[in-house]
Design a protein around this motif. Structure first.
Motif, short mmCIF file in Angstrom:
data_model
loop_
_atom_site.label_atom_id
_atom_site.label_comp_id
_atom_site.label_asym_id
_atom_site.label_seq_id
_atom_site.Cartn_x
_atom_site.Cartn_y
_atom_site.Cartn_z
N ASN A 18 12.45 12.07 38.64
CA ASN A 18 12.71 13.06 37.58
C ASN A 18 11.46 13.84 37.18
O ASN A 18 11.53 14.70 36.32
CB ASN A 18 13.34 12.40 36.35
N LYS A 19 10.32 13.55 37.81
CA LYS A 19 9.09 14.29 37.54
C LYS A 19 8.54 14.84 38.85
O LYS A 19 8.74 14.26 39.91
CB LYS A 19 8.06 13.39 36.87
N VAL B 235 5.29 17.56 35.52
CA VAL B 235 6.31 17.98 34.55
C VAL B 235 7.68 17.40 34.92
O VAL B 235 7.90 16.94 36.03
CB VAL B 235 6.42 19.53 34.46
N LYS B 236 8.58 17.46 33.93
CA LYS B 236 9.92 16.91 34.10
C LYS B 236 10.83 17.94 34.78
O LYS B 236 10.78 19.12 34.49
CB LYS B 236 10.48 16.55 32.72
N ILE B 237 11.69 17.46 35.67
CA ILE B 237 12.68 18.32 36.32
C ILE B 237 13.92 18.37 35.44
O ILE B 237 14.43 17.33 35.02
CB ILE B 237 13.06 17.77 37.71
N GLU B 238 14.39 19.59 35.14
CA GLU B 238 15.58 19.75 34.32
C GLU B 238 16.85 19.73 35.17
O GLU B 238 17.80 19.01 34.84
CB GLU B 238 15.48 21.03 33.49
N THR C 78 12.12 23.54 35.91
CA THR C 78 11.25 22.62 35.18
C THR C 78 10.87 23.22 33.83
O THR C 78 11.32 24.31 33.49
CB THR C 78 9.96 22.33 35.98
N GLU C 79 10.03 22.50 33.09
CA GLU C 79 9.56 22.98 31.79
C GLU C 79 8.69 24.23 31.94
O GLU C 79 8.65 25.08 31.06
CB GLU C 79 8.79 21.87 31.08
#
Length: 128
Positions: free
Chosen positions: A60-61, A75-78, A103-104
């Motif tokens: 998830n990152k 960063v985090k994957i949306e 991502t963010e």
């Protein structure tokens, strides 16, 4: 049944190759990994010569590199936006090389091979 990666049993003309030997263990393949979006989970598998390979099952990152500033950030994957390997992978949230994720920081294109490597790298394509 085992997955084989040996050559086809048919020639271009349609006739068949006459087999000169039996199947070999080094010709065996394995099921595709289909790394997905989710809480990080990796798996160690045995490869040729007894070595180990770490493959990503869920992630998830992502480690993003901004080509303009030359800086990287985790960063985090949306969500998964586009996948050039297969259009049905988008709704299944499967991560492959070339997948575009939201991502963010913005949209990023995955440059690593999650099913073959234990990490997830990407290049920033479009900023928010």
């Amino acid at each position: 049944m085992a997955i084989s990666q040996e050559r086809s049993k048919k020639k271009v003309s349609g006739s068949r190759y006459i087999t000169l030997r039996k199947k070999k263990q080094f010709e065996l393949g394995r099921d595709p990994t289909f790394s997905k979006l989710g809480e990080r989970k990796t798996k160690l598998i045995r490869i040729m010569s007894g070595k180990k390979k770490k493959i990503t099952m869920y992630e998830n990152k992502v480690n993003i590199v901004d080509p303009k500033t030359k800086k990287s950030k985790i960063v985090k994957i949306e969500n998964v936006v586009e996948n050039s390997a297969n259009r049905h992978f988008v709704r299944r949230n499967i991560l492959t090389k070339g997948t575009i994720v939201e991502t963010e920081l913005g949209k990023a294109k995955i440059t690593s091979r999650p099913g073959q490597e234990g990490s997830l790298n990407a290049v920033l394509v479009e900023k928010k």
